[in-house]
Motif scaffolding. Structure first.
Motif, mmCIF file in Angstrom:
data_model
loop_
_atom_site.group_PDB
_atom_site.id
_atom_site.type_symbol
_atom_site.label_atom_id
_atom_site.label_comp_id
_atom_site.label_asym_id
_atom_site.label_seq_id
_atom_site.Cartn_x
_atom_site.Cartn_y
_atom_site.Cartn_z
ATOM 1 N N LEU A 1 43.213 46.581 56.283
ATOM 2 C CA LEU A 1 42.856 47.351 55.088
ATOM 3 C C LEU A 1 42.950 46.463 53.859
ATOM 4 N N CYS B 1 40.136 44.055 53.685
ATOM 5 C CA CYS B 1 38.893 44.738 53.336
ATOM 6 C C CYS B 1 38.825 44.946 51.835
ATOM 7 N N THR C 1 38.286 41.534 50.093
ATOM 8 C CA THR C 1 36.954 40.946 50.157
ATOM 9 C C THR C 1 35.966 41.766 49.340
ATOM 10 N N SER C 2 36.109 43.084 49.349
ATOM 11 C CA SER C 2 35.105 43.831 48.587
ATOM 12 C C SER C 2 35.300 43.616 47.093
ATOM 13 N N ALA D 1 33.807 40.226 46.430
ATOM 14 C CA ALA D 1 32.345 40.227 46.455
ATOM 15 C C ALA D 1 31.796 40.886 45.201
ATOM 16 N N GLN E 1 33.097 41.034 42.220
ATOM 17 C CA GLN E 1 33.182 40.175 41.031
ATOM 18 C C GLN E 1 32.177 39.029 41.121
ATOM 19 N N ILE F 1 29.226 39.287 42.464
ATOM 20 C CA ILE F 1 27.930 39.858 42.095
ATOM 21 C C ILE F 1 27.797 39.878 40.582
ATOM 22 N N SER F 2 28.887 40.270 39.921
ATOM 23 C CA SER F 2 28.811 40.325 38.462
ATOM 24 C C SER F 2 28.548 38.935 37.889
ATOM 25 N N LEU G 1 26.921 36.581 39.388
ATOM 26 C CA LEU G 1 25.514 36.255 39.675
ATOM 27 C C LEU G 1 24.605 36.817 38.598
ATOM 28 N N LEU H 1 37.175 42.105 38.437
ATOM 29 C CA LEU H 1 35.979 42.498 37.705
ATOM 30 C C LEU H 1 36.297 42.707 36.229
ATOM 31 N N GLU I 1 15.022 32.875 41.547
ATOM 32 C CA GLU I 1 15.031 34.287 41.912
ATOM 33 C C GLU I 1 15.451 34.467 43.374
ATOM 34 N N LEU J 1 19.132 33.632 44.150
ATOM 35 C CA LEU J 1 19.952 34.697 43.606
ATOM 36 C C LEU J 1 19.938 35.910 44.530
ATOM 37 N N ASN K 1 21.846 35.408 47.790
ATOM 38 C CA ASN K 1 23.275 35.501 47.516
ATOM 39 C C ASN K 1 23.704 36.937 47.342
ATOM 40 N N LEU K 2 22.907 37.643 46.584
ATOM 41 C CA LEU K 2 23.217 39.035 46.299
ATOM 42 C C LEU K 2 23.264 39.845 47.577
ATOM 43 N N LEU L 1 26.429 39.184 49.555
ATOM 44 C CA LEU L 1 27.619 39.808 48.993
ATOM 45 C C LEU L 1 27.609 41.315 49.214
ATOM 46 N N LEU L 2 26.435 41.909 49.062
ATOM 47 C CA LEU L 2 26.339 43.353 49.297
ATOM 48 C C LEU L 2 26.678 43.663 50.740
ATOM 49 N N VAL M 1 28.699 41.977 52.616
ATOM 50 C CA VAL M 1 30.152 41.858 52.768
ATOM 51 C C VAL M 1 30.834 43.145 52.316
ATOM 52 N N ILE M 2 30.388 43.666 51.180
ATOM 53 C CA ILE M 2 30.998 44.903 50.677
ATOM 54 C C ILE M 2 30.765 46.048 51.652
ATOM 55 N N SER N 1 32.923 45.639 54.768
ATOM 56 C CA SER N 1 34.355 45.881 54.617
ATOM 57 C C SER N 1 34.632 47.355 54.367
ATOM 58 N N ASN N 2 33.718 48.033 53.708
ATOM 59 C CA ASN N 2 33.905 49.479 53.557
ATOM 60 C C ASN N 2 33.773 50.198 54.890
ATOM 61 N N CYS O 1 34.489 48.938 57.713
ATOM 62 C CA CYS O 1 35.691 48.609 58.465
ATOM 63 C C CYS O 1 36.827 49.542 58.062
ATOM 64 N N LYS O 2 36.929 49.796 56.755
ATOM 65 C CA LYS O 2 37.969 50.702 56.265
ATOM 66 C C LYS O 2 37.809 52.085 56.868
#
Lengths: 334, 278
Positions: free
Chosen positions: A300, A303, A306-307, A310, A312, A314-315, A317, B186, B244, B247, B250-251, B254-255, B257-258, B261-262, B264-265
């Motif tokens: 957990l 997870c 990493t999210s 990821a 931050q 993206i921001s 980028l 963030l 472009e 970018l 990469n985007l 990362l998406l 990965v998010i 991991s969600n 997985c949770k």
């Protein structure tokens, strides 16, 4: 179901829900932050296990951490054991009016990997038995190297303490206590406090600091870090799936036993004795179940980490995209 | 003036001020030992310190030497590289008659000790470092002269220490006037983006008002220099050809990965509920 999803998404919600903690937040002096950072840095190696003692006091609902000192490295020719070292150190600090209540400990936590080690749970259990309010502060040198100071305070929940005391981690106790892996540790928010003199000092230091100091967090080349944390979370997920497979087998075996029992009943024989059942399904040690619980915790944790990493990224980028687009527009004009 | 260069880690200054705030009610001055390293060219890096109890009265100083030695040994067990490099005093002004006596003691512990004084004054915290030189008539009256060190760096330390210091500053609201804590990564990026936006706005305002539309007022003399600097900044952002595309890949990564991991949770939560059911 909605409840579960919400809990999974928002760790803050979870934190607010746990009202059984005797402290609401940890107030940490700036000096402690710097001492921990310095100690973990000097101890070298990212993966070295670095630990130390937190000193402070408990004041209505908050835990104040006002000083700390490091544990020495373990060497072969230790002529003085750790307890002696601690006692002498605390005595000397007490003489110069430093708070001498031993309110917890800190540990380095590279890539957020040490929260669910058995040793961490063991020592934290001992600390909380001695002083109920004590916390463990985990410091992540890798994340800090990237520019985000990462200090997190954790304590075992009352439920976890109760289960640890009983030393029983069977399905029955977990179910009757409504224990789940995300109720094992609770995170206590940390606030950094500085005295007025120190604030004055920082104003002076701020003038002398280069403008771009501590801006590592805008670094774009972070793929290796992401790779590393994904690797470790993959390892965790592997363990989780192993555990799931094991459970599947158990269920199959249970069904087999039920069939067998039904067969015997129809023949008029007594059902299987407990011994026979145990032969088919080996009863699980309570340590194994605890380990599995901790592995869930760890997964957990990875997870969430990493999210957040990821998002931050993206921001960043988008930030660089905006910069480059304006530049392209400019060069077009030229 | 001495040519030695002294670098003081922020943690040392924090500890010194903390020690001063925790002094005995009747005590004016707090002293202690500075630990650190010497480099080859004689520069000193001060990275740690501890308080030594002492009393000064009637032209005499009593230092708790045993405790000082004990504490030094304890610190060496943690970091064997740090040696005694000098001593600090805080409160009670700069060098006084007792300083000489205390300095004598430290001269026996290390060669050429550094003396650092930290004192709050009217316009901030005054921080000074000294080395001593013996002077006087040979075989007759001799004395010790404290000569100030010119180059004292205070905001120096490891990268991670600076990150910590920044966080402390933010929590005291030094940069922006309001207290901030960063819970997530963030938040930090957001705040620094806002800050750079502000800087750019100030810059544009300056250019518009003082250079382009300077009605009657003389144009600042370093306008050319400003223009060149701005040009270098803009050129330092290199536009990629396939910008472009890079970018976007990469985007996507990362998406992904998010998302994973969600997922997985959620799996974990489900799995746990199910095991508790059977």
């Amino acid at each position: 179901m909605a409840n579960i999803a919400q809990r999974a998404i928002d760790p803050k919600m979870r934190r607010m829900k746990s009202t059984d903690s005797p402290i609401n937040f940890v107030q940490m002096d700036g000096q402690v932050v710097l001492k921990i950072v310095k100690h973990c840095h000097e101890e070298g190696g990212v993966f070295a296990e670095v630990q130390g003692v937190l000193l402070g006091l408990v004041m209505d609902g908050r835990l104040e951490v006002t000083n700390c000192f490091p544990f020495p490295r373990h060497t072969e020719e230790d002529d003085m054991d750790d307890m002696d070292y601690q006692c002498v150190m605390i005595r000397h600090l007490r003489n110069v009016n430093v708070d001498h209540l031993h309110v917890g400990w800190y540990q380095s936590n590279p890539f957020g990997s040490s929260i669910s080690k058995l040793e961490t749970v063991d020592s934290q259990f001992m600390y909380q038995n001695a002083i109920e309010e004590s916390v463990v502060v985990l410091y992540d040198p890798v994340r800090t190297q990237r520019g985000f100071l990462s200090l997190k305070a954790y304590r075992l929940t009352n439920l976890a303490i109760k289960l640890c005391k009983e030393g029983e981690f069977s399905i029955e106790t977990l179910r009757s206590n409504q224990m789940s892996f995300d109720k094992f540790f609770e995170e206590i928010p940390i606030r950094i406090r500085n005295s007025h003199l120190i604030t004055a000092l920082m104003c002076e230091l701020e003038d002398q600091m280069p403008v771009d100091e501590g801006k590592q967090f805008l670094d774009m080349g972070t793929v290796s870090v992401l790779e590393k944390s994904l690797q470790s979370s993959m390892k965790c997920v592997e363990d989780v799936s192993k555990w799931a497979n094991y459970q599947k087998q158990i269920i199959m075996k249970q069904q087999q036993i039920q069939k067998e029992n039904a067969l015997r009943l129809s023949k008029g024989e007594p059902p299987m004795t407990e011994e026979e059942v145990n032969k088919i399904i080996k009863p699980l040690g309570s340590l194994q179940r605890l380990e599995c619980l901790l592995n869930y915790c760890q997964t957990l944790n990875y997870c969430q980490q990493t999210s957040s990493f990821a998002s931050q990224n993206i921001s960043k980028l988008f930030l660089s995209k905006a910069l480059q687009q304006t530049n392209v527009k400019l060069s077009d004009k030229n | 003036m001495s040519n030695t260069c002294v670098r003081i880690h922020p943690v040392v200054l924090f500890s010194i001020l903390d020690a001063y705030e925790r002094r005995q009610p009747d005590q004016n001055r707090v002293i202690g030992t500075l630990l650190g390293t010497h480099d080859k060219s004689g520069n000193v890096e001060i990275s740690n310190c501890f308080v030594v109890q002492h009393r000064e009265a009637n032209k005499e100083v009593a230092i708790d030497i045993e405790v000082a030695k004990d504490l030094y040994e304890l610190h060496r067990r943690v970091n064997a590289n740090e040696v005694i490099v000098g001593w600090f005093a805080t409160g009670g002004g700069e060098v006084n008659e007792y300083s000489v006596l205390i300095h004598d003691y430290y001269s026996r512990e290390t060669s050429n000790p550094i003396h650092v004084t930290v004192d709050p004054v009217k316009d901030g915290i005054s921080l000074k470092a000294y080395v001593s030189t013996p002077f006087g008539v040979p075989n007759k009256i001799t004395g010790t002269m404290f000569s100030p060190i010119k180059s004292v760096q205070t905001a120096a330390g490891y990268d991670t220490e600076m990150v910590g210091l920044k966080a402390c500053m933010a929590s005291s609201g030094i940069n922006d006037g309001k207290k901030m804590t960063f819970d997530t990564e963030l938040d930090m990026i957001l705040s620094s983006t806002k800050k750079s936006q502000d800087i750019i706005a100030t810059l544009i305002k300056f250019i518009d008002e003082s250079i382009l539309l300077s009605s009657g007022k003389p144009i600042p003399s370093n306008t050319n220099e400003i223009g060149r600097q701005l040009m270098t900044i803009i050129e330092s952002v290199v536009p990629f050809d396939d910008n472009e595309e890079t970018l976007n890949t990469n985007l996507k990564d990362l998406l992904m990965v998010i998302y994973l991991s969600n997922l997985c949770k959620t799996q974990l939560m489900l799995n746990e509920k199910l095991t508790l059911l059977i």
